[in-house]
Write a protein that holds these residues in place. Structure first.
Motif, PDB file in Angstrom:
ATOM      1  N   SER A 186      -2.456  -1.060   0.704  1.00  0.00           N
ATOM      2  CA  SER A 186      -3.347  -1.936  -0.064  1.00  0.00           C
ATOM      3  C   SER A 186      -3.747  -3.187   0.734  1.00  0.00           C
ATOM      4  O   SER A 186      -4.725  -3.835   0.414  1.00  0.00           O
ATOM      5  CB  SER A 186      -2.682  -2.344  -1.369  1.00  0.00           C
ATOM      6  N   ASP A 187      -2.987  -3.530   1.793  1.00  0.00           N
ATOM      7  CA  ASP A 187      -3.352  -4.675   2.647  1.00  0.00           C
ATOM      8  C   ASP A 187      -4.613  -4.377   3.463  1.00  0.00           C
ATOM      9  O   ASP A 187      -5.336  -5.294   3.815  1.00  0.00           O
ATOM     10  CB  ASP A 187      -2.217  -5.007   3.616  1.00  0.00           C
ATOM     11  N   ARG A 216       1.321  -2.745   3.897  1.00  0.00           N
ATOM     12  CA  ARG A 216       1.117  -1.736   2.864  1.00  0.00           C
ATOM     13  C   ARG A 216      -0.308  -1.234   2.976  1.00  0.00           C
ATOM     14  O   ARG A 216      -1.185  -1.915   3.508  1.00  0.00           O
ATOM     15  CB  ARG A 216       1.343  -2.344   1.484  1.00  0.00           C
TER      16      ARG A 216
END
Length: 144
Positions: free
Chosen positions: A141-142, A139
């Motif tokens: 956000s990773d 993702r």
């Protein structure tokens, strides 16, 4: 993959027959003098299979085999026993040898066993090199 086999066997007739049986277009077979310094040199050289007289392994045997097994891509270790003593064979296996081969076994059969070991090693390497599918999609956000 070209496999590299190192043979440290004193008996010239057994060694030559084994080298002839193992050598192929995808197997490079070489001979090293069967002594303790050659055994120690194996720590610095990459190979797939070591076939050695059991007397070549420096004492303590368990420690010597363990040190060889700790190198990256450690080779399969096959020790040749000339005494035909099952207790000694069991001790060599307990010390960390992958195989103990009786010198009285026909060379063709010994070569077949070693060829099987090389094939298993090739399969292991191929499995390690095979790309694994990503189980979880990354993702944004990773990374942020």
């Amino acid at each position: 993959m070209i496999a590299r086999v190192v043979i440290l066997v004193q008996d010239s007739r057994f060694r030559r027959a084994l080298m002839q049986e193992l050598r192929s277009e995808d197997v490079h077979v070489e001979y090293m003098k069967p002594n303790a310094s050659s055994w120690r040199a194996l720590h610095r050289e990459a190979c797939d299979l070591v076939v050695a007289d059991h007397d070549v392994v420096p004492v303590p045997v368990a420690e010597s085999i363990t040190l060889l097994k700790e190198v990256p891509d450690a080779p399969t270790v096959a020790l040749v026993s000339w005494r035909g003593n099952t207790e000694e064979s069991a001790q060599l296996l307990a010390a960390g040898a992958d195989l103990v081969l009786e010198a009285t076994t026909p060379t063709k059969l010994v070569a077949e066993v070693l060829a099987t070991q090389l094939e298993q090693r090739r399969d292991q390497v191929a499995e390690l090199l095979t790309a694994r599918p990503v189980l979880v999609q990354p993702r944004l956000s990773d990374v942020i």
